[in-house]
Design a protein around this motif. Sequence first.
Motif, PDB file in Angstrom:
ATOM      1  N   ARG A  21       0.873  -1.180   0.000  1.00 57.72           N
ATOM      2  CA  ARG A  21       0.000   0.000   0.000  1.00 57.72           C
ATOM      3  C   ARG A  21       0.909   1.228   0.000  1.00 57.72           C
ATOM      4  O   ARG A  21       0.976   1.978   0.952  1.00 57.72           O
ATOM      5  N   ALA A 237      -7.362  11.388   1.766  1.00 54.84           N
ATOM      6  CA  ALA A 237      -7.851  10.438   2.775  1.00 54.84           C
ATOM      7  C   ALA A 237      -6.822  10.147   3.864  1.00 54.84           C
ATOM      8  O   ALA A 237      -6.562   8.988   4.196  1.00 54.84           O
ATOM      9  N   ASN A 238      -6.234  11.194   4.421  1.00 57.85           N
ATOM     10  CA  ASN A 238      -5.315  11.018   5.554  1.00 57.85           C
ATOM     11  C   ASN A 238      -5.872  11.763   6.768  1.00 57.85           C
ATOM     12  O   ASN A 238      -7.047  12.146   6.788  1.00 57.85           O
ATOM     13  N   VAL A 256     -14.749  10.505  -0.559  1.00 59.64           N
ATOM     14  CA  VAL A 256     -13.378  10.036  -0.824  1.00 59.64           C
ATOM     15  C   VAL A 256     -13.341   9.480  -2.246  1.00 59.64           C
ATOM     16  O   VAL A 256     -14.062   8.543  -2.566  1.00 59.64           O
ATOM     17  N   LYS A 259      -6.846   7.942  -2.856  1.00 66.14           N
ATOM     18  CA  LYS A 259      -6.111   7.627  -1.616  1.00 66.14           C
ATOM     19  C   LYS A 259      -4.639   7.940  -1.863  1.00 66.14           C
ATOM     20  O   LYS A 259      -3.799   7.050  -1.955  1.00 66.14           O
ATOM     21  N   THR A 262      -0.754   7.263   2.187  1.00 70.37           N
ATOM     22  CA  THR A 262      -0.840   5.883   2.677  1.00 70.37           C
ATOM     23  C   THR A 262      -1.287   5.826   4.144  1.00 70.37           C
ATOM     24  O   THR A 262      -1.608   4.752   4.650  1.00 70.37           O
TER      25      THR A 262
END
Length: 345
Positions: A21, A237-238, A256, A259, A262
């Motif tokens: 990821r 998306a953190n 969202v 991404k 991470t």
Amino acid sequence: MTLPTSMNALILKEDGFGNTRTGSAIETLEPYLDYGILPVPKPGPGEVLIRVRMASVNPSDLYFIKGEYGQPRVKGAAAGFEGVGDVIDGNGLFARYLKGKRVAFAGAVNGSGAWAEYVVVQAATCVPVKKAMRDEDAAGHVVNPVTAWTMFDIVKQSKSKSFVFTAAFSQLGKLMAGLARDNGYAMIAIIRKQSQEAHLRELGAKHVLVQSDPDFDTKLAALMKSEKPRVLLDAVANQVSADIFSAMPARARWVVYGKLDTEAPALNEPGQLIFMNKKIEGFWLVNWFKRASMLEKLMTIRAVQNRFISGAWSTEVVATVKLEDAMRELPEALKLGDGKVMIKP
Ligand SMILES: NC(=O)c1ccc[n+]([C@@H]2O[C@H](COP(=O)([O-])OP(=O)(O)OC[C@H]3O[C@@H](n4cnc5c(N)ncnc54)[C@H](OP(=O)(O)O)[C@@H]3O)[C@@H](O)[C@H]2O)c1
């Protein structure tokens, strides 16, 4: 014209999904791709063969080659989702109508891909491109511009005249900035680099906040009060995204659609989902294409092309890399930032 039987392509080395990821950052392409020779793909029923003029490099391509995207890789197939080219062969009525036309495409079939000299796609998904549109705009015409247009509908439905947008110096962010200004909406743009602020304002963002600004939280809180945005369009998306969502007013939606970071965010105020009627959801253009009517799709495509032709939108390209040089040059070109990288066979 006699077609060659083989072509050059950037070929996927692995099948299926990866177990990493790591996001869209790429240091080297060696673990994921080979530059090599493939047979020129043959169009099946309802499909067209396109000679690629230019292909775009989107974050989704980079997730995909690493096996981190929402669809599995096919070892031995060419990579690349999106581009523009000339239809040179096809099967079926519509395919034959497209022959000789310049088309934008996304989503190849038969183990083919846009990072190659030739690609096969379904004729029904090809978008004939008006003459006045540049290849640079047409090569990235389907994914980001259509996403911007359709996500702007989410903002309109929110009944607020403002919205928050993260990773705002992305191509999508730049397109949204223009849409916001032209339709009288206040875009609250979130970026990482101060150097991008002035240009983003020029493109149409009313407010620009730099994440590293020591007064970020105070400025954000003030904008939440004055603009009352109800939608957060988020490709990062953190934790920054999660904290922005927490600071938003009642009935806010966190949408969202990417991404880029991470980091796994923590939702510090889950009670807001209950007592403030806030919602978290996802957006994927693939689902919009499945859901939208043919008329809606045609109108969206036409609106998108007209914005490029009128100059309201423009794709900012920082580098164009030759297909044969991509293994060596693409990772460095992607580090230039601030604009798109294209691949040209
Ligand atoms: N769901 C869908 O249907 C859909 C459709 C289209 C696109 N997308 C997504 O939309 C996003 C933007 O695509 P694009 O092609 O417009 O991107 P792009 O032009 O390639 O730009 C990428 C941007 O992401 C920013 N970024 C990267 N990592 C980040 C991080 N950890 N935190 C904050 N910002 C970060 C970069 O910021 P810096 O300038 O600071 O480096 C850059 O501005 C991608 O995530 C893509 O997958 C989703």
